[in-house]
Design a protein around this motif. Structure first.
Motif, short mmCIF file in Angstrom:
data_model
loop_
_atom_site.label_atom_id
_atom_site.label_comp_id
_atom_site.label_asym_id
_atom_site.label_seq_id
_atom_site.Cartn_x
_atom_site.Cartn_y
_atom_site.Cartn_z
N HIS A 1 0.84 -1.19 0.00
CA HIS A 1 0.00 0.00 0.00
C HIS A 1 0.88 1.25 0.00
CE1 HIS A 1 -2.59 -3.21 1.62
NE2 HIS A 1 -3.58 -2.55 1.06
N ALA A 2 2.02 1.14 -0.66
CA ALA A 2 3.00 2.23 -0.65
C ALA A 2 2.43 3.51 -1.27
CB ALA A 2 4.27 1.80 -1.38
N GLU A 3 1.71 3.38 -2.36
CA GLU A 3 1.16 4.56 -3.01
C GLU A 3 0.18 5.28 -2.09
OE1 GLU A 3 -1.22 5.88 -7.10
OE2 GLU A 3 -0.55 3.80 -6.82
N ALA A 4 -0.65 4.50 -1.39
CA ALA A 4 -1.60 5.11 -0.46
C ALA A 4 -0.88 5.86 0.64
CB ALA A 4 -2.50 4.02 0.13
N MET A 5 0.20 5.30 1.14
CA MET A 5 0.92 5.96 2.23
C MET A 5 1.71 7.16 1.74
SD MET A 5 -0.41 4.31 4.50
CE MET A 5 0.31 5.03 5.96
N ARG A 6 2.17 7.11 0.51
CA ARG A 6 2.87 8.28 -0.05
C ARG A 6 1.90 9.44 -0.29
NH1 ARG A 6 5.84 4.24 -3.05
NH2 ARG A 6 4.40 4.48 -4.82
N SER A 7 0.61 9.14 -0.36
CA SER A 7 -0.38 10.20 -0.57
C SER A 7 -0.77 10.91 0.72
CB SER A 7 -1.64 9.61 -1.22
OG SER A 7 -2.40 8.85 -0.29
N GLN A 8 -0.34 10.40 1.88
CA GLN A 8 -0.74 10.99 3.16
C GLN A 8 -0.07 12.36 3.37
OE1 GLN A 8 -3.09 9.25 5.42
NE2 GLN A 8 -3.30 8.39 3.37
N ARG A 9 -0.82 13.28 3.93
CA ARG A 9 -0.29 14.61 4.24
C ARG A 9 0.44 14.64 5.57
NH1 ARG A 9 -2.73 18.96 1.56
NH2 ARG A 9 -2.12 20.35 3.26
N ALA A 10 0.05 13.75 6.49
CA ALA A 10 0.60 13.81 7.84
C ALA A 10 0.49 12.44 8.50
CB ALA A 10 -0.15 14.85 8.67
N ILE A 11 1.59 11.98 9.10
CA ILE A 11 1.62 10.68 9.78
C ILE A 11 2.33 10.87 11.11
CG2 ILE A 11 2.40 8.29 9.69
CD1 ILE A 11 2.36 8.49 6.62
N TRP A 12 1.60 10.78 12.20
CA TRP A 12 2.17 10.88 13.55
C TRP A 12 2.31 9.46 14.10
CZ3 TRP A 12 2.76 15.16 17.21
CH2 TRP A 12 2.99 14.75 18.53
N ILE A 13 3.51 9.13 14.56
CA ILE A 13 3.80 7.81 15.12
C ILE A 13 4.50 8.02 16.45
CG2 ILE A 13 4.91 5.56 14.76
CD1 ILE A 13 5.25 6.45 11.77
N ASP A 14 3.97 7.45 17.53
CA ASP A 14 4.71 7.52 18.79
C ASP A 14 4.45 6.27 19.63
OD1 ASP A 14 2.31 7.92 20.17
OD2 ASP A 14 2.68 10.02 20.62
N GLY A 15 5.22 6.12 20.70
CA GLY A 15 5.08 4.99 21.60
C GLY A 15 6.01 5.13 22.78
N GLY A 16 5.64 4.49 23.87
CA GLY A 16 6.46 4.53 25.07
C GLY A 16 7.58 3.51 25.03
N THR A 17 8.75 3.90 25.51
CA THR A 17 9.93 3.04 25.42
C THR A 17 9.87 1.86 26.39
OG1 THR A 17 11.08 4.50 26.98
CG2 THR A 17 11.46 4.87 24.62
N ARG A 18 8.88 1.84 27.27
CA ARG A 18 8.69 0.71 28.18
C ARG A 18 7.40 -0.04 27.90
NH1 ARG A 18 7.52 2.79 32.73
NH2 ARG A 18 7.74 5.02 32.35
N ASP A 19 6.89 0.08 26.69
CA ASP A 19 5.62 -0.56 26.34
C ASP A 19 5.70 -2.07 26.56
OD1 ASP A 19 3.02 0.19 24.39
OD2 ASP A 19 3.63 -1.90 24.36
N GLU A 20 4.73 -2.60 27.29
CA GLU A 20 4.75 -4.02 27.65
C GLU A 20 4.61 -4.95 26.45
OE1 GLU A 20 2.75 -1.77 31.09
OE2 GLU A 20 3.02 -1.58 28.92
N TRP A 21 4.05 -4.46 25.37
CA TRP A 21 3.88 -5.27 24.15
C TRP A 21 4.88 -4.86 23.07
CZ3 TRP A 21 0.00 -3.85 27.43
CH2 TRP A 21 -0.75 -4.90 27.98
N PHE A 22 5.92 -4.14 23.46
CA PHE A 22 6.99 -3.76 22.54
C PHE A 22 6.47 -2.97 21.34
CE2 PHE A 22 8.15 -7.75 24.64
CZ PHE A 22 9.26 -7.33 25.35
#
Length: 342
Positions: free
Chosen positions: A270-291
């Motif tokens: 789905h690379a084309e779909a993701m290249r069409s995105q205007r904004a992608i926020w990704i975050d996570g806690g460094t101690r997340d129990e499910w990695f």
């Protein structure tokens, strides 16, 4: 700040949406679903003005009512979202709080013969309903989706599947890199199922015959069953477990069905779909129990490898476990709204 209420600068409106796509679903869950819609300050002042929209989806076992839960010394997300707009920190937007709960804990926001057509419900019923009832900007570049945990998963895969509707996303500790977030739970579940003769339905019957979450195995077995009905249900709705419940031996053909829904593995297709995105926020806690911080890193890398510009991505790891990260939601909301504003 009062511990029980707050005044809104904008307005939170309650609705019930009757879904034809969820009518007669396999779990006999309600086809009439609650919906909360927040409109920002000034919405009523200019009847000609239209607004971008952010859809918010919940984590596993979540339903729309959780957005009114109040933690000590913290405001619930509708209130912190209101504060974002009241302060002028972000341009105004409509925020839609979606319910996709199921009897097994959640839908993963997918269409599945085990749960129902929840992906289609959001995309083909809710989005048109909101656009018809509110002054939205009906374009993918003006529409975002956001969530945490299973909601973060839904926020990753929905724009992949429907880039014609969603042009931005925020995922907080979203389910990704399944061999790290799910696979380590399997041997624990094998141990739990020893007390039920290896039969998860015996546990399910027991679970419903007493107060929920009063046994240590409850959450892990509920999560296993909840994911199986979404990722590996047969056409008749029966879920296949990805391992033998007695020996623990992986069933490769079933596990591969789970892996096919891993956002990290989905990106190349789905690379084309993701290249069409205007904004992608990704975050996570460094101690997340499910990695899921590791999953976030892998998702970020998969996007870059697929040619998504670093300029549209906000990637951040922070010191936290999986829970208690609701303070991140308004940060992402503000960033998204600046990116999808006209």
């Amino acid at each position: 700040m009062l511990p029980w209420s707050a005044d809104f600068a904008g307005r939170l409106e309650e609705h019930v949406v009757s879904s034809e796509l969820l009518r007669g679903n396999p779990l006999k869950d309600p086809h009439e679903r609650p919906l909360l819609v927040y409109v920002p300050p000034g919405y009523d002042d200019d009847p000609s003005r239209r607004y971008p929209t952010v859809y918010v989806i919940t984590g596993f076992t979540g339903h729309v009512g959780i957005w009114r839960n109040r933690m000590p010394y913290r405001r619930p997300f509708p209130e912190t979202a209101d504060a974002v707009f009241a302060s002028g920190e972000a341009p105004p937007a409509i925020v839609v709080f979606v319910d996709a709960w199921t009897a097994h804990g959640g839908s993963q926001f997918l269409d599945s013969p085990g749960t129902g057509r929840y992906h289609s419900y959001i995309c083909d019923e809710l989005v048109p309903w909101v656009d018809a009832h509110y002054r939205t900007l009906d374009a993918p570049e003006r529409r975002a989706i956001s969530g945490k945990s299973s909601g973060g998963y839904g926020a990753m895969i929905t724009p992949m599947l429907r880039p014609d509707l969603f042009g931005a996303l925020a995922t907080h500790a979203g389910d990704a890199l399944f061999e790290y977030c799910y696979l380590p739970e399997f041997p624990k579940c094998v141990r739990h199922l020893r007390g039920y003769g290896g039969d998860i339905w015996r546990w399910w019957e027991d679970f419903h015959g007493r107060a929920s979450f009063t046994k240590p195995e409850d959450m892990e077995l509920l999560n296993l069953l909840g994911m199986a009905v979404c990722y590996s249900a047969r056409e008749d709705g029966t879920p296949d477990l990805p391992f033998d419940p007695v020996t623990g031996i992986i069933r490769p053909e079933v596990w591969e069905r789970w892996l096919a829904w891993d956002p990290v593995r989905m990106v190349p297709g789905h690379a084309e779909a993701m290249r069409s995105q205007r904004a992608i926020w990704i975050d996570g806690g460094t101690r997340d129990e499910w990695f899921l911080d590791v999953g976030a890193q892998a998702f970020h890398r998969a996007l870059l490898d697929a040619g998504v510009s670093e300029d549209v991505i906000h990637f951040e790891l922070f010191d936290a476990a999986h829970g208690g990260i609701d303070y991140r939601y308004p940060l992402a909301l503000s960033w998204l709204c600046r990116r999808i504003a006209p």
